[in-house]
Design a protein around this motif. Structure first.
Motif, PDB file in Angstrom:
ATOM      1  N   GLN A 378     -75.240  15.975 -81.186  1.00  0.00           N
ATOM      2  CA  GLN A 378     -75.840  15.975 -79.844  1.00  0.00           C
ATOM      3  C   GLN A 378     -76.020  14.567 -79.310  1.00  0.00           C
ATOM      4  OE1 GLN A 378     -79.541  18.250 -79.772  1.00  0.00           O
ATOM      5  NE2 GLN A 378     -78.644  19.769 -81.150  1.00  0.00           N
ATOM      6  N   THR A 379     -76.504  13.681 -80.165  1.00  0.00           N
ATOM      7  CA  THR A 379     -76.760  12.293 -79.746  1.00  0.00           C
ATOM      8  C   THR A 379     -75.548  11.399 -79.940  1.00  0.00           C
ATOM      9  OG1 THR A 379     -77.601  11.760 -81.964  1.00  0.00           O
ATOM     10  CG2 THR A 379     -79.213  12.500 -80.305  1.00  0.00           C
ATOM     11  N   SER A 380     -74.519  11.931 -80.603  1.00  0.00           N
ATOM     12  CA  SER A 380     -73.296  11.170 -80.914  1.00  0.00           C
ATOM     13  C   SER A 380     -73.651   9.874 -81.647  1.00  0.00           C
ATOM     14  CB  SER A 380     -72.504  10.857 -79.635  1.00  0.00           C
ATOM     15  OG  SER A 380     -71.178  10.490 -79.954  1.00  0.00           O
ATOM     16  N   SER A 381     -74.475  10.011 -82.677  1.00  0.00           N
ATOM     17  CA  SER A 381     -74.977   8.856 -83.423  1.00  0.00           C
ATOM     18  C   SER A 381     -73.912   8.270 -84.353  1.00  0.00           C
ATOM     19  CB  SER A 381     -76.206   9.266 -84.248  1.00  0.00           C
ATOM     20  OG  SER A 381     -76.564   8.246 -85.139  1.00  0.00           O
ATOM     21  N   ASN A 382     -73.557   7.018 -84.114  1.00  0.00           N
ATOM     22  CA  ASN A 382     -72.623   6.327 -85.005  1.00  0.00           C
ATOM     23  C   ASN A 382     -73.276   6.006 -86.341  1.00  0.00           C
ATOM     24  OD1 ASN A 382     -70.692   6.342 -82.986  1.00  0.00           O
ATOM     25  ND2 ASN A 382     -71.168   4.259 -82.286  1.00  0.00           N
ATOM     26  N   VAL A 383     -74.508   5.569 -86.268  1.00  0.00           N
ATOM     27  CA  VAL A 383     -75.226   5.172 -87.482  1.00  0.00           C
ATOM     28  C   VAL A 383     -75.374   6.360 -88.426  1.00  0.00           C
ATOM     29  CG1 VAL A 383     -77.435   4.336 -88.395  1.00  0.00           C
ATOM     30  CG2 VAL A 383     -76.469   3.308 -86.317  1.00  0.00           C
TER      31      VAL A 383
END
Length: 613
Positions: A378-383
Motif C-alpha cells: 500500500q505504501t510502496s515501501s522500499n525500505v
C-alpha cells in the motif's frame, strides 16, 4: 499473142522447171548433219553441278540429322524457354480483422493517372481545366507539367474508385488510368503499433505485416505457361488453380473499441504531462491474448513514408526499462513461496536502510513504521521490501528471478522483441546491494510486455502464459481453420497468487492506487515510479518512468492492464498521478465492453469499505 510467142514462153518455162534444185534435207538428214561430240569442258561443268547438288543434299541431310537427332534435347529445351514464360501472379494479401470481425487491413484496388500530351485532341489548357478540379490542383500547374514532356507524365497515384470514375467520365484522349493494388488501413493509426505497414513493393516492413508474412500472403507461387511468337500468353496453357485462392482472414485478439479508448486515455495524459512516450496493454490472463496494445506517439500506416522510422518499432516489446515498484508484488510472491514471510508478517519501516554503505530511502522520504505485507504494498515501501528480500538467500533469490524468465523474451508474435537483462549469478550474489535494489524493481530490466506476462501469472493462479495477438485464420463465417499453439509454465502456486492479489487489492482500496478505484468493483493494483537508467551507467537525474498495473475482477482475476508513461514532466509525476488515471479509463471501457458484473464486497480487516450503502 501469136502462136509463135506462146511456144517461146512455153519452152522457156519448161527449161526452168527441169533445172536441178537443191533438195531440202528431212529431219533425219538434219539431225545427222548437226550431231557433234560434247567437249571436255561441258562434261566437267556437268559433273561439278551434280557434285554441288549432291554435296548440298548430303550437307542438308547431315544438318537435319544434327538438329533432329544429336541436338534435339538442347534445342527442345531452348525452344521451351522461348515459348514459355514464368509468372508470379499478384494474389491479394489476406485481410486482417479484429476479434469482432472489423477490418483493420486489406488490399484495395487503386489507380495511377498518367497523361500523354501528344495524344491530346484538345488543347493543354482545356485538358488542365477539366482535370484540375478532380485532382485539386491549379490548372496552370498542370499546363506546365504538360509542356515538359510529350508522354508518360504521372499526375496522381493512389486514386480511389470515386476519383477514377469521374476521370473516366471525361473521356479524354491521352489520359490513362493504370490499375494496381495497395494495402489499406481503414482505421488509420488506431492499431498501427500492431499492424505495421506494407511498402510499395507489397512487402511487410513492420508489425504483423512483417512477422506474419507467411500467413498473410496467400500461398504465393510461380508457374510457367506458354506464349506465342508475339509474346502473348496462351490462356489454354494457364494452370487451373492460378486464380483459385482461399478467402481466409487473419483474425486478431484485439478489440478496436478498447483500443480506441486506451489510445484516447493515453494521449490525454501524455499531453497533460508533456511526456516523451507511453503505452497501454490489456491482456486476458487465462490464455495470454491481448485485447489492446497501444503505444504513443504512433503513425498512419497509409502514409508511413511521412513518419519517422523510429515509430515503426513497437517499444513495448523492443525496449527495456526498470519496472520499479510494479515488480514488488512479484517479489512478495517469491518470498511467500520460499516461506520467509506470510501475509501477517510485520516489517518495521524506519525510512532508511543502509546496504553495502549505500543508503536506501522511500520515495516519500518518510518512515511508515510497522507494516504488514499488504501495508508494504500500500505504501510502496522500499525500505520494507529490502528487509523482506534480505530474509532470502541471495542465490535462491537469483534463481527465483531467473525462473521468471527475466533474461528471456515472451515469444510474442510481433517482430523486434528483445530479452530482458538480468545480471549473472556471480554479480548478483557478490554484493548485497544487488538483491536490495532488485527488491524494489531496479538493477534489472525488462519490456512492458514481460511485466504484463508476469502479472498475468498472479491473476491466473501462477501460470506463465504466452502473450499473443494472432487468434488464427478464419473464414467469412468466423470458423477457425488454423490456430497457433502456446505453452504455459507454472511459476507460483495458486495459494500464493491469491494472497498476493488480495494484498494488491488494498493498494487500490487504501493505498497509492486509490485513484484507480471504480465503485462496486474489486480491483488489485500497484503503482510504480522508477528512476530511468542512463545509457552510460547509473541513473538520469531528472528522468523517470511512471506506471500502474491493475488486475480485475479480484473475485475471479482475469484481465491485466498496464500503463507506462516515459519521462513525464512536472513536479507531481508519479505512477498514481500519471499512469493510474489511464488504467482507470481503460478499465471502465473494459467493464462496459466485456460486460463484467459488479461485486458487492463485505468489509474486511485492514480494508476500507468499498461499497457505500
Amino acid at each position: 499473142m501469136t502462136d509463135t510467142s506462146r511456144k517461146l514462153i512455153s519452152h522457156s518455162s519448161k527449161g526452168r522447171v527441169n533445172k536441178k534444185r537443191p533438195q531440202k534435207p528431212n529431219s533425219r538428214t538434219k539431225a545427222t548433219h548437226f550431231k557433234a561430240k560434247p567437249s571436255q569442258s561441258s562434261i566437267f561443268r556437268l559433273i561439278m553441278v551434280w557434285a554441288f547438288l549432291l554435296a548440298g543434299m548430303f550437307g542438308l541431310g547431315w544438318r537435319l540429322y544434327q538438329l533432329q537427332i544429336v541436338q534435339f534435347t538442347s534445342l527442345h529445351s531452348k525452344a521451351r524457354q522461348q515459348q514459355t514464360v514464368s509468372l508470379r501472379p499478384y494474389i491479394p494479401r489476406r485481410s486482417i480483422i479484429d476479434r469482432q470481425g472489423n477490418i483493420l487491413a486489406t488490399d484495395q484496388l487503386i489507380h495511377s493517372l498518367y497523361v500523354h500530351p501528344k495524344y491530346f485532341q484538345q488543347s493543354n489548357e482545356e485538358v488542365a481545366q477539366k482535370l484540375a478540379p478532380l485532382l485539386k490542383v491549379n490548372p496552370q500547374k498542370l499546363v506546365e507539367q504538360f509542356s515538359r514532356q510529350e508522354t508518360g507524365i504521372r499526375l496522381a497515384k493512389n486514386l480511389d474508385e470515386s476519383d477514377t470514375s469521374k476521370i473516366k467520365a471525361l473521356k479524354l484522349d491521352g489520359v490513362d488510368l493504370l490499375e494496381n493494388y495497395a494495402r489499406f488501413y481503414p482505421q488509420n493509426d488506431l492499431a498501427a503499433d500492431v499492424l505495421g505497414y506494407v511498402d510499395q513493393e507489397r512487402q511487410g516492413q513492420a508489425g504483423l505485416e512483417l512477422s506474419q508474412r507467411k500467413l498473410l500472403e496467400r500461398d504465393l507461387y510461380s508457374f510457367s505457361t506458354r506464349r506465342n511468337g508475339e509474346g502473348v500468353i496462351l490462356p489454354a496453357f494457364l494452370p487451373k488453380e492460378v486464380f483459385n485462392f482461399d478467402e481466409l482472414q487473419l483474425q486478431l485478439t484485439l478489440d478496436t473499441r478498447l483500443q480506441r479508448a486506451a489510445r484516447a486515455a493515453l494521449k490525454r495524459q501524455l499531453q497533460k504531462f508533456k511526456a516523451k512516450r507511453g503505452a497501454v496493454l490489456v491482456m486476458d490472463a487465462k490464455d495470454g491474448s491481448l485485447l489492446s496494445l497501444v503505444s504513443e506517439p504512433s503513425y498512419n500506416p497509409n502514409e508511413y513514408y511521412k513518419s519517422n522510422v523510429s515509430l515503426f518499432k513497437n517499444w513495448t516489446v523492443s525496449d527495456l526499462y526498470e519496472p520499479g515498484s510494479t515488480f514488488k508484488p512479484l517479489n512478495v510472491a517469491i518470498a511467500i513461496e520460499e516461506g520467509v514471510i506470510t501475509p501477517t508478517t510485520i516489517i518495521n519501516d524506519t525510512g532508511l536502510i543502509t546496504v553495502d554503505r549505500w543508503p536506501i530511502k522511500n520515495a516519500t522520504q518518510k518512515a511508515n513504521g510497522k507494516l504488514d505485507i499488504a501495508g508494504v504494498l500500500q505504501t510502496s515501501s522500499n525500505v520494507a521490501m529490502v528487509q523482506i528480500m534480505q530474509r532470502l538467500n541471495r542465490k535462491v533469490y537469483y534463481q527465483r528471478l531467473a525462473a521468471l524468465g527475466l533474461d528471456q523474451g515472451v515469444g510474442i508474435d510481433l517482430p523486434g522483441e528483445v530479452s530482458g537483462h538480468l545480471k549473472t549469478e556471480e554479480e548478483f550474489t557478490r554484493q548485497a546491494i544487488e538483491a536490495a535494489t532488485a527488491s524494489f524493481g531496479q538493477g534489472f530490466s525488462l519490456t512492458p510486455i514481460k511485466l504484463v506476462q508476469l502479472h498475468a501469472a498472479l491473476a491466473n493462479g501462477g501460470k506463465l502464459v504466452t502473450p499473443h495477438i494472432v487468434r488464427g485464420l478464419v473464414d467469412e463465417y468466423g470458423q477457425i481453420h488454423w490456430q497457433p499453439t502456446h505453452t504455459k509454465q507454472t511459476i507460483f502456486t495458486p495459494q500464493t497468487t491469491q494472497k498476493v492479489i488480495e494484498m494488491m487489492e488494498t493498494v487500490v482500496s487504501d493505498g497509492t492506487g486509490e485513484v484507480a478505484k471504480i465503485d462496486k468493483y474489486r480491483i488489485a493494483g500497484k503503482t510504480g515510479t522508477a528512476q530511468k537508467a542512463s545509457p552510460r551507467g547509473g541513473y538520469l537525474a531528472n528522468a523517470k518512468i511512471t506506471s500502474f498495473v491493475a488486475i480485475l475482477p479480484v473475485e475471479s482475476p482475469r484481465y491485466v492492464i498496464l500503463a507506462v508513461v516515459d519521462e513525464p514532466k512536472g513536479a507531481n509525476t508519479f505512477g498514481s498521478t500519471v499512469a493510474a488515471p489511464i488504467v482507470k479509463s481503460v478499465m471502465e471501457a473494459l467493464i462496459s465492453i466485456q460486460g463484467i458484473p459488479p461485486f458487492q464486497v463485505k468489509p474486511r480487516e485492514g480494508v476500507k469499505e468499498r461499497i457505500q450503502q
